[in-house]
Design a protein around this motif. Structure first.
Motif, PDB file in Angstrom:
ATOM      1  N   ILE A 287      56.074 -59.362   8.432  1.00  0.00           N
ATOM      2  CA  ILE A 287      56.464 -60.364   9.252  1.00  0.00           C
ATOM      3  C   ILE A 287      55.679 -60.205  10.564  1.00  0.00           C
ATOM      4  O   ILE A 287      54.908 -61.044  11.259  1.00  0.00           O
ATOM      5  CB  ILE A 287      57.746 -60.552   9.427  1.00  0.00           C
ATOM      6  N   MET A 288      55.648 -58.903  11.140  1.00  0.00           N
ATOM      7  CA  MET A 288      55.094 -58.679  12.680  1.00  0.00           C
ATOM      8  C   MET A 288      53.733 -58.905  12.325  1.00  0.00           C
ATOM      9  O   MET A 288      53.076 -59.362  13.092  1.00  0.00           O
ATOM     10  CB  MET A 288      55.644 -56.948  13.076  1.00  0.00           C
ATOM     11  N   LYS A 289      53.051 -58.062  11.520  1.00  0.00           N
ATOM     12  CA  LYS A 289      51.392 -58.259  11.175  1.00  0.00           C
ATOM     13  C   LYS A 289      51.156 -59.602  11.129  1.00  0.00           C
ATOM     14  O   LYS A 289      50.092 -59.830  11.529  1.00  0.00           O
ATOM     15  CB  LYS A 289      51.276 -57.396  10.109  1.00  0.00           C
ATOM     16  N   LYS A 317      69.155 -56.907  10.979  1.00  0.00           N
ATOM     17  CA  LYS A 317      68.762 -55.556  10.230  1.00  0.00           C
ATOM     18  C   LYS A 317      67.743 -55.305  11.253  1.00  0.00           C
ATOM     19  O   LYS A 317      67.518 -54.061  11.623  1.00  0.00           O
ATOM     20  CB  LYS A 317      68.155 -55.942   8.819  1.00  0.00           C
ATOM     21  N   TYR A 318      66.695 -55.984  11.758  1.00  0.00           N
ATOM     22  CA  TYR A 318      65.656 -55.513  12.678  1.00  0.00           C
ATOM     23  C   TYR A 318      65.262 -56.269  14.066  1.00  0.00           C
ATOM     24  O   TYR A 318      64.572 -56.282  14.670  1.00  0.00           O
ATOM     25  CB  TYR A 318      64.233 -56.089  11.962  1.00  0.00           C
ATOM     26  N   LYS A 319      66.417 -57.335  14.359  1.00  0.00           N
ATOM     27  CA  LYS A 319      66.301 -57.996  15.420  1.00  0.00           C
ATOM     28  C   LYS A 319      64.915 -58.692  15.484  1.00  0.00           C
ATOM     29  O   LYS A 319      64.142 -59.086  16.445  1.00  0.00           O
ATOM     30  CB  LYS A 319      66.530 -57.305  16.809  1.00  0.00           C
ATOM     31  N   LEU A 320      64.611 -59.172  14.243  1.00  0.00           N
ATOM     32  CA  LEU A 320      63.241 -59.549  14.125  1.00  0.00           C
ATOM     33  C   LEU A 320      63.047 -60.991  14.849  1.00  0.00           C
ATOM     34  O   LEU A 320      61.910 -61.374  15.166  1.00  0.00           O
ATOM     35  CB  LEU A 320      62.992 -59.684  12.562  1.00  0.00           C
ATOM     36  N   ILE A 321      64.128 -61.827  14.611  1.00  0.00           N
ATOM     37  CA  ILE A 321      63.808 -63.174  15.256  1.00  0.00           C
ATOM     38  C   ILE A 321      63.524 -63.013  16.855  1.00  0.00           C
ATOM     39  O   ILE A 321      62.718 -63.914  17.303  1.00  0.00           O
ATOM     40  CB  ILE A 321      64.932 -64.179  15.027  1.00  0.00           C
ATOM     41  N   SER A 322      64.375 -62.223  17.564  1.00  0.00           N
ATOM     42  CA  SER A 322      64.169 -61.913  18.896  1.00  0.00           C
ATOM     43  C   SER A 322      62.593 -61.381  19.064  1.00  0.00           C
ATOM     44  O   SER A 322      61.886 -61.803  20.145  1.00  0.00           O
ATOM     45  CB  SER A 322      64.985 -60.788  19.510  1.00  0.00           C
ATOM     46  N   LYS A 323      62.166 -60.487  18.382  1.00  0.00           N
ATOM     47  CA  LYS A 323      60.948 -59.793  18.513  1.00  0.00           C
ATOM     48  C   LYS A 323      59.963 -60.810  18.228  1.00  0.00           C
ATOM     49  O   LYS A 323      58.870 -60.822  19.120  1.00  0.00           O
ATOM     50  CB  LYS A 323      60.813 -58.746  17.424  1.00  0.00           C
ATOM     51  N   ILE A 324      59.790 -61.756  17.240  1.00  0.00           N
ATOM     52  CA  ILE A 324      59.029 -62.763  16.843  1.00  0.00           C
ATOM     53  C   ILE A 324      59.064 -63.633  18.213  1.00  0.00           C
ATOM     54  O   ILE A 324      57.863 -63.867  18.746  1.00  0.00           O
ATOM     55  CB  ILE A 324      59.344 -63.451  15.737  1.00  0.00           C
TER      56      ILE A 324
END
Lengths: 502, 128
Positions: A287-289, A317-324
C-alpha cells in the motif's frame, strides 16, 4: 493510423465527461433533474470533455479505454469518439461499440432516485437520446453492427423492446478483453455473431492478458486490482478471480494520463487497501509503495472504494490511514472514497456478507463500522457510504439495527447513500426492489440517511470538495439545490405519519 | 489462478428448438451447465425459434440466471424448414426439441444422426 477506423467506441454524455474533475459529481446524473432545468443538471454532472481530433475526447471512461486497448492489441484499428461527433463517422463505421455503467438506470443509486421521485433519471434519458440520435439511426441503416457491454450489460435482458428497436446485435457481459477481438473480427467479416455473451472464468483475462490503456482515462482512473475476496452475495465483482495489477503496470497507465496533462489519479479497486493483501488483511508495504509511486506522478489522488474492515485493520495494525494521509496532505486536503456499509442487520450480514467484516467477526460489524468511520473522520477521509435496503431475507430486526447503527455514526463526516436492492452477483435470480415493497422502517432509514447527508454535504461542499474559487459557480448551484431539497423534504415529512415521530 | 484456457478446448455445444409461449425447464439449464463445466467452462447455445431477436435470449433465463462461471454464448436463429442443414457441421453435442415442434423437424434431425432430447416446455400445444 487511420483517422476514421471501421470500429468506433462510444457512450452517452453522462459517461463521456470528467465531471468537473470531481468523480462523485458524476453520480448527479443518476437522478432526475429536480428543481433545476435538465440542461443545468447535465452540466453539473457531465460537462462536455475537451475534444482533440475529430471527436476524439482527451479522456474517456476507463472501461472504454480497456476495450480500445484490447482491440488494438488484436490488430483491430479503433477509436473512442465523443457522442456529439458520431455524425462524422456515419459512412465509415462498420462496428459501433457502446459501453455504460448504467444503461437503463436499473443500477444503484439510479433506481432509488427513480423510485423515490417517480421520474426517469438523467442517465437513462441521455442514453436513450444517444441510441435514437440521427447518427446511430443512420449507421444502423448502413448495416453497422452494434455491440454493447460494460458493468450494466445485464440490464439489456430486462429491456428487450429497446434491444430490438435500437438494433443491438450483441450484448457482452463480463470482462471482455479475451473475447472482444474475435467478436469484432467476426462482425467486421459479416459473420454470424452471438446475441449474448457472458464471460465465464475460463475467459477472464490473466494479468498478462489485461492490456494497458494507451490513451488517457477520465480523471486519471487506473485499475490496481480486479476481483474481491469477500464473497458478498449481492455483488458481481466477487465472482471474478482476484488479481493484483503489478505496480509497474499501474505506473505505466498513470504516465499515459500524466503525459496527456491529467494530473489527478484515481486508484480503482473494490477495496484499495487490499492491494497486495494477505487475504482480507491489508499489508503495509504494497500500500505504501503504491501511494509513493502514485504521488511521484500526480498532484492529487483519490480512491474508488475501500471497506470498513480494511480501514479499521490497516489503522489498528499499522496506523496506515494516518501514514497515507500524511503523505497525501502534502498535496491535498482530503481523500474521497466509496465505502460499503450495506446493512446494520447482524443476522442479514451473516447471510449475505459474512466476510465483509473480516478479519473481525461479523458479530462485531457495528463496532467495525463505528471504528472505521471514526478513523476516516479523524484523518480527513470523506466516504460516500452505501447502504442497501430491500434485500431478500431482510427482517424488521435488521432494519432496526440499521437505524441504530446510523445513529452511532451520525457524528462522522460522510455522505450516506441508501440504495434499493438490485439483483446482481449470486443473488441475480432474485426480485428487484419495488415501490410496493417499501415498509415504514425503510422510510425511516431513508429519512435518517437524508438528514445525515444533507448536514454533512453542506460542510463537505464548502470546506473540502468544492473549496477552490474555481468551483464557485458549481458550488452556488449545488447549494441552491440542497436548499430546494430541504424545503421539499420538510413539506413531505409533514404529510408522512411514519416520519413525524422519527 | 490455474489456467487451462490455453488448451483451447471446444465448448459444449447445444441447440434448442422451441416455439413461442414455451419455456426451458430449469433441469435442462442445469444439465447444460454441468456438461459445460465438465467440458471446460464454455457453452455455446443455438436457439431456434419463431420469436424475434432478442426474445430468444430471454428464453434462456433459467440458464443465464443460474450461471456464474461458464462462458455462455447464445446464437439466435429463426426456425427454418432446413433446420437439419443449419445444424450439421456445427459440432452440436445435443439438440433439445420442445415436444410441440413439428414431427417433421424431429425426423429430419434424427436422419442426420444428431443426439436429440425431447422436452416439455409447458402446456400450450402449438404447431410450428
Amino acid at each position: 493510423m487511420n483517422l476514421k477506423p471501421e470500429v468506433i467506441i462510444t457512450t452517452d454524455r453522462t459517461m463521456m465527461s470528467n465531471h468537473h474533475r470531481k468523480e462523485f459529481l458524476g453520480f448527479v446524473a443518476t437522478g432526475p433533474a429536480i428543481g433545476l432545468p435538465e440542461k443545468i443538471w447535465l452540466w453539473i454532472s457531465s460537462p462536455k470533455p475537451k475534444i482533440l481530433d475529430d471527436g476524439e475526447p482527451l479522456e474517456a471512461p476507463y472501461g472504454l479505454r480497456k476495450v480500445e486497448a484490447a482491440l488494438l492489441k488484436s490488430g483491430i484499428e479503433t477509436k473512442v469518439v465523443d457522442p456529439a461527433y458520431l455524425n462524422h463517422y456515419i459512412e465509415t463505421t462498420k462496428v459501433l461499440m457502446i459501453g455504460h455503467h448504467d444503461f437503463f438506470a436499473y443500477g444503484p443509486p439510479s433506481n432509488e432516485w427513480w423510485l423515490i421521485t417517480g421520474k426517469e433519471p438523467i442517465n437513462r434519458i441521455s442514453f436513450a437520446k444517444l441510441m435514437e440520435s440521427q447518427a446511430i439511426r443512420r449507421m444502423k441503416k448502413n448495416g453497422v453492427k452494434i455491440i454493447v457491454g460494460g458493468p450494466a450489460a445485464w440490464q439489456w435482458l430486462y429491456e428487450r423492446e429497446k434491444w430490438k428497436k435500437w438494433g443491438v446485435d450483441s450484448v457482452v457481459d463480463g470482462e471482455s478483453e479475451k473475447v472482444i477481438g474475435k467478436l469484432v473480427e467476426r462482425a467486421l467479416n459479416g459473420e454470424e455473431i452471438p446475441s449474448y455473451i457472458y464471460v465465464g472464468i475460463k475467459d477472464v483475462p490473466s494479468l498478462e492478458e489485461i492490456p494497458e490503456i494507451v490513451k488517457p482515462s477520465v480523471n486519471g482512473l487506473v485499475e490496481i486490482m480486479r476481483g474481491c475476496p469477500r464473497g458478498c452475495r449481492f455483488c458481481s465483482v466477487t465472482l471474478r478471480p482476484l488479481r493484483f495489477i503489478p505496480l509497474e503496470k499501474i505506473e505505466r497507465e498513470m504516465l499515459v494520463n500524466v503525459k496527456a496533462g491529467i494530473k489527478s489519479g484515481l486508484l480503482h479497486s473494490e477495496d484499495v487497501l487490499l492491494y497486495g493483501a494477505d487475504g482480507v488483511k491489508p499489508k503495509e508495504e504494497p500500500i505504501m509503495k503504491l501511494h509513493e509511486m502514485a504521488l511521484r506522478h500526480v498532484e492529487d489522488l483519490g480512491w474508488s472504494h475501500a471497506s470498513m474492515a480494511a480501514i479499521r485493520y490497516a489503522q489498528e495494525k499499522y496506523k496506515l490511514i494516518s501514514k497515507i494521509m500524511e503523505m497525501l496532505k502534502t498535496k491535498q486536503d482530503f481523500l474521497g472514497v466509496e465505502v460499503g456499509l450495506e446493512t446494520g442487520g447482524l443476522e442479514l450480514a451473516k447471510k449475505i456478507m459474512p466476510a465483509k467484516s473480516a478479519p473481525y467477526p461479523v458479530e462485531k460489524w457495528h463496532e467495525t463500522v463505528e471504528e472505521a468511520m471514526k478513523i476516516m473522520h479523524e484523518n480527513d477521509v470523506i466516504p460516500a457510504v452505501t447502504l442497501i435496503i430491500g434485500m431478500p431475507e431482510e427482517t424488521e430486526e435488521d432494519l432496526l439495527q440499521t437505524l441504530e447503527l446510523l445513529d452511532k455514526i451520525k457524528g462522522y463526516r460522510s455522505l450516506i447513500v441508501p440504495m434499493m436492492f438490485v439483483p446482481m452477483g449470486a443473488l441475480k435470480n432474485k426480485e428487484f426492489y419495488k415501490k410496493e415493497m417499501i415498509r415504514d422502517l425503510h422510510i425511516q432509514i431513508l429519512y435518517k440517511t437524508y438528514q445525515h447527508s444533507i448536514y454533512w454535504a453542506k460542510e463537505i461542499v464548502r470546506k473540502s470538495y468544492l473549496k477552490s474559487p474555481t468551483y464557485l459557480p458549481l458550488r452556488g448551484v449545488l447549494e441552491f439545490f440542497m436548499w430546494y431539497v430541504e424545503n421539499k423534504v420538510e413539506k413531505i415529512v409533514k404529510e408522512l405519519p411514519t416520519l413525524r415521530s422519527a | 489462478m490455474e489456467r487451462s484456457s490455453e488448451k483451447n478446448e471446444d465448448p459444449f455445444r447445444a441447440a434448442i428448438i422451441i416455439l413461442r409461449d414455451k419455456e426451458i425447464p430449469q433441469e435442462i439449464a442445469n444439465e447444460l451447465l454441468i456438461e459445460a463445466r465438465r467440458r471446460g467452462f464454455r457453452l455455446e447455445v443455438f436457439v431456434f425459434s419463431d420469436l424475434d431477436p432478442p426474445d430468444e435470449v430471454a428464453i434462456l433465463f433459467p440458464l443465464i440466471n443460474h450461471n456464474h462461471s461458464v462462458t455462455l454464448s447464445i446464437i439466435t436463429k429463426k426456425l427454418v424448414p432446413h433446420i437439419g442443414e443449419e445444424l450439421t457441421g456445427r459440432g452440436i453435442d445435443v439438440v433439445y426439441v420442445e415436444k410441440s415442434v413439428r414431427e417433421k423437424v424431429r425426423l429430419e434431425l434424427e436422419k442426420r444422426g444428431l443426439n436429440l432430447k425431447i422436452f416439455d416446455g409447458g402446456t400450450n400445444e402449438l404447431e410450428a
